[in-house]
Design a protein around this motif. Structure first.
Motif, PDB file in Angstrom:
ATOM      1  N   HIS A  77       1.032  -1.254   0.043  1.00  0.00           N
ATOM      2  CA  HIS A  77      -0.129   0.194   0.125  1.00  0.00           C
ATOM      3  C   HIS A  77       0.942   1.344   0.097  1.00  0.00           C
ATOM      4  O   HIS A  77       0.565   2.236  -0.773  1.00  0.00           O
ATOM      5  CB  HIS A  77      -0.811   0.263   1.194  1.00  0.00           C
ATOM      6  CG  HIS A  77      -1.467   1.179   1.520  1.00  0.00           C
ATOM      7  ND1 HIS A  77      -2.592   1.892   0.910  1.00  0.00           N
ATOM      8  CD2 HIS A  77      -1.138   2.283   2.338  1.00  0.00           C
ATOM      9  CE1 HIS A  77      -2.948   3.075   1.070  1.00  0.00           C
ATOM     10  NE2 HIS A  77      -2.071   3.411   2.251  1.00  0.00           N
ATOM     11  N   LEU A  78       1.946   1.260   0.818  1.00  0.00           N
ATOM     12  CA  LEU A  78       2.786   2.410   0.862  1.00  0.00           C
ATOM     13  C   LEU A  78       3.592   2.750  -0.329  1.00  0.00           C
ATOM     14  O   LEU A  78       3.787   3.720  -0.700  1.00  0.00           O
ATOM     15  CB  LEU A  78       3.722   2.389   2.152  1.00  0.00           C
ATOM     16  CG  LEU A  78       3.112   2.294   3.506  1.00  0.00           C
ATOM     17  CD1 LEU A  78       4.177   2.196   4.709  1.00  0.00           C
ATOM     18  CD2 LEU A  78       2.642   3.873   3.700  1.00  0.00           C
ATOM     19  N   LEU A  79       3.845   1.733  -1.092  1.00  0.00           N
ATOM     20  CA  LEU A  79       4.475   1.466  -2.342  1.00  0.00           C
ATOM     21  C   LEU A  79       3.709   2.401  -3.270  1.00  0.00           C
ATOM     22  O   LEU A  79       4.180   3.342  -3.923  1.00  0.00           O
ATOM     23  CB  LEU A  79       5.110   0.305  -2.807  1.00  0.00           C
ATOM     24  CG  LEU A  79       5.829   0.315  -4.016  1.00  0.00           C
ATOM     25  CD1 LEU A  79       7.229   0.842  -3.868  1.00  0.00           C
ATOM     26  CD2 LEU A  79       5.539  -1.296  -4.555  1.00  0.00           C
ATOM     27  N   LEU A 117       7.407   8.025   1.575  1.00  0.00           N
ATOM     28  CA  LEU A 117       6.622   7.012   1.589  1.00  0.00           C
ATOM     29  C   LEU A 117       7.036   5.905   1.246  1.00  0.00           C
ATOM     30  O   LEU A 117       6.905   4.677   1.409  1.00  0.00           O
ATOM     31  CB  LEU A 117       5.092   7.573   1.187  1.00  0.00           C
ATOM     32  CG  LEU A 117       4.441   8.435   1.923  1.00  0.00           C
ATOM     33  CD1 LEU A 117       3.227   8.992   1.313  1.00  0.00           C
ATOM     34  CD2 LEU A 117       3.902   7.791   3.379  1.00  0.00           C
ATOM     35  N   LEU A 118       7.745   5.977  -0.070  1.00  0.00           N
ATOM     36  CA  LEU A 118       8.420   4.953  -0.895  1.00  0.00           C
ATOM     37  C   LEU A 118       9.483   4.323  -0.083  1.00  0.00           C
ATOM     38  O   LEU A 118       9.696   3.012  -0.041  1.00  0.00           O
ATOM     39  CB  LEU A 118       9.047   5.460  -1.993  1.00  0.00           C
ATOM     40  CG  LEU A 118       7.988   5.751  -3.336  1.00  0.00           C
ATOM     41  CD1 LEU A 118       8.825   6.418  -4.541  1.00  0.00           C
ATOM     42  CD2 LEU A 118       7.288   4.512  -3.695  1.00  0.00           C
ATOM     43  N   VAL A 119      10.191   5.116   0.744  1.00  0.00           N
ATOM     44  CA  VAL A 119      11.288   4.402   1.688  1.00  0.00           C
ATOM     45  C   VAL A 119      10.486   3.967   2.847  1.00  0.00           C
ATOM     46  O   VAL A 119      11.149   2.832   2.963  1.00  0.00           O
ATOM     47  CB  VAL A 119      12.191   5.632   2.266  1.00  0.00           C
ATOM     48  CG1 VAL A 119      13.015   5.192   3.248  1.00  0.00           C
ATOM     49  CG2 VAL A 119      12.892   6.437   1.291  1.00  0.00           C
ATOM     50  N   ALA A 120       9.406   4.408   3.204  1.00  0.00           N
ATOM     51  CA  ALA A 120       8.540   3.593   4.119  1.00  0.00           C
ATOM     52  C   ALA A 120       8.273   2.404   4.001  1.00  0.00           C
ATOM     53  O   ALA A 120       8.319   1.271   4.545  1.00  0.00           O
ATOM     54  CB  ALA A 120       7.338   4.374   4.919  1.00  0.00           C
ATOM     55  N   SER A 121       7.775   2.036   2.455  1.00  0.00           N
ATOM     56  CA  SER A 121       7.340   0.932   1.919  1.00  0.00           C
ATOM     57  C   SER A 121       8.527  -0.122   2.114  1.00  0.00           C
ATOM     58  O   SER A 121       8.291  -1.165   2.171  1.00  0.00           O
ATOM     59  CB  SER A 121       6.770   1.112   0.571  1.00  0.00           C
ATOM     60  OG  SER A 121       7.681   1.372  -0.222  1.00  0.00           O
ATOM     61  N   SER A 166      13.320  -4.908  12.536  1.00  0.00           N
ATOM     62  CA  SER A 166      12.520  -4.248  13.532  1.00  0.00           C
ATOM     63  C   SER A 166      13.014  -2.921  13.622  1.00  0.00           C
ATOM     64  O   SER A 166      12.100  -1.852  13.650  1.00  0.00           O
ATOM     65  CB  SER A 166      12.278  -4.908  14.776  1.00  0.00           C
ATOM     66  OG  SER A 166      11.781  -6.274  14.709  1.00  0.00           O
ATOM     67  N   VAL A 167      14.174  -2.537  13.941  1.00  0.00           N
ATOM     68  CA  VAL A 167      14.643  -1.226  14.012  1.00  0.00           C
ATOM     69  C   VAL A 167      14.644  -0.543  12.659  1.00  0.00           C
ATOM     70  O   VAL A 167      14.379   0.454  12.733  1.00  0.00           O
ATOM     71  CB  VAL A 167      16.142  -1.525  14.478  1.00  0.00           C
ATOM     72  CG1 VAL A 167      16.811   0.048  14.575  1.00  0.00           C
ATOM     73  CG2 VAL A 167      16.341  -2.105  15.902  1.00  0.00           C
ATOM     74  N   VAL A 187       8.863   5.600   9.963  1.00  0.00           N
ATOM     75  CA  VAL A 187       8.145   6.618  10.664  1.00  0.00           C
ATOM     76  C   VAL A 187       8.335   8.052  10.126  1.00  0.00           C
ATOM     77  O   VAL A 187       7.469   8.695  10.189  1.00  0.00           O
ATOM     78  CB  VAL A 187       8.751   6.616  12.072  1.00  0.00           C
ATOM     79  CG1 VAL A 187       8.358   7.655  12.837  1.00  0.00           C
ATOM     80  CG2 VAL A 187       8.276   5.297  13.106  1.00  0.00           C
ATOM     81  N   PRO A 188       9.357   8.372   9.588  1.00  0.00           N
ATOM     82  CA  PRO A 188       9.448   9.775   8.991  1.00  0.00           C
ATOM     83  C   PRO A 188       8.747   9.858   7.920  1.00  0.00           C
ATOM     84  O   PRO A 188       7.976  10.953   8.005  1.00  0.00           O
ATOM     85  CB  PRO A 188      11.023   9.818   8.391  1.00  0.00           C
ATOM     86  CG  PRO A 188      11.755   8.713   9.214  1.00  0.00           C
ATOM     87  CD  PRO A 188      11.095   7.498   9.516  1.00  0.00           C
TER      88      PRO A 188
END
Length: 240
Positions: A155-157, A177-181, A202-203, A210-211
């Motif tokens: 979804h984030l992608l 958001l792409l980085v988050a994905s 996990s880290v 988060v950013p």
């Protein structure tokens, strides 16, 4: 759609994102982190029985999250469909799918409570196998989290791409958001392939995810959306 309406939709999406940010950690903090002792079924069972209300509160928090996710998926679809309707629909389906998997995963927690609840029909079993079964369902719960993480990462992608191409949101939000994905997808696939690196993954997902999500939430609450550009894209989409 009127200017006030689309601005309100964006702000509402921001509020729901904020709700998720606040509540989403609680199922983990109140359930797994505070009560579950890895590899120790007996101690975990005692912890859950001693703090059953805390365990149940974590379940309630999880329920709130997946209900909010369903509404947020619809709002984001409305905001993004002028960019690319098929991809916006796919992004909405991915987020709804994530929410459905979260809801189904709640069943594992319910089964844990049933196994440890002392029902008369379970008296035929000794405490050890009951505790072991409860631990099995807790481990299954953790694995299913990685499954909905795949859907959320996908979804984030799509969300990141659509935000980047939108012109009514800054491109840097799409990049974040792409980085988050990448964080969510790496964690989920990594758990399947190299579970020994779960702690590192996990880290990584926190650092990467988060950013972008937080920046997008703040922008929705602060600026909402550039209504003029949104309407322009909507008109272009209607003509095509």
């Amino acid at each position: 759609m009127e200017k006030k309406s689309i601005k309100s939709t964006a702000r509402t999406a921001g509020i729901l994102y904020l709700v998720i940010f606040v509540i989403a950690p609680f199922p983990f903090l109140l359930g797994r982190a505070s009560l579950v002792v890895a590899g120790d079924a007996a101690t975990t069972a005692r912890n859950i029985l001693a703090s059953e209300s805390v365990f149940r509160l974590g379940m309630v928090a999880e329920s709130v999250v997946f209900l909010v996710e369903l509404v947020l998926a619809a709002l984001l679809y409305v905001l993004l469909k002028p960019v690319n309707r098929p991809l916006s629909l796919a992004a909405a389906f991915a987020r709804v799918g994530e929410a459905v998997v979260q809801a189904v995963n709640l069943l594992t927690s319910i089964l844990v409570l049933l196994l440890l609840g002392g029902a008369s029909y379970l008296a035929v079993l000794e405490p050890e196998p009951l505790n072991a079964l409860a631990m099995l369902f807790l481990d299954a719960n953790a694995f299913v989290i990685m499954v909905w993480g795949l859907l959320f990462g996908f979804h984030l992608l799509l969300l990141g791409y659509l935000v980047y191409k939108s012109s009514f949101w800054p491109r840097f939000l799409g990049i974040l958001l792409l980085v988050a994905s990448v964080g969510y997808l790496a964690q989920s696939f990594g758990h399947m392939l190299v579970p020994q690196f779960d702690d590192v993954l996990s880290v990584a997902v926190i650092v990467l995810a988060v950013p972008g999500e937080l920046a997008f939430t703040i922008w929705l609450l602060w600026k909402g959306v550039n209504v003029e550009r949104w309407q322009q894209r909507a008109v272009e989409a209607a003509r095509s």
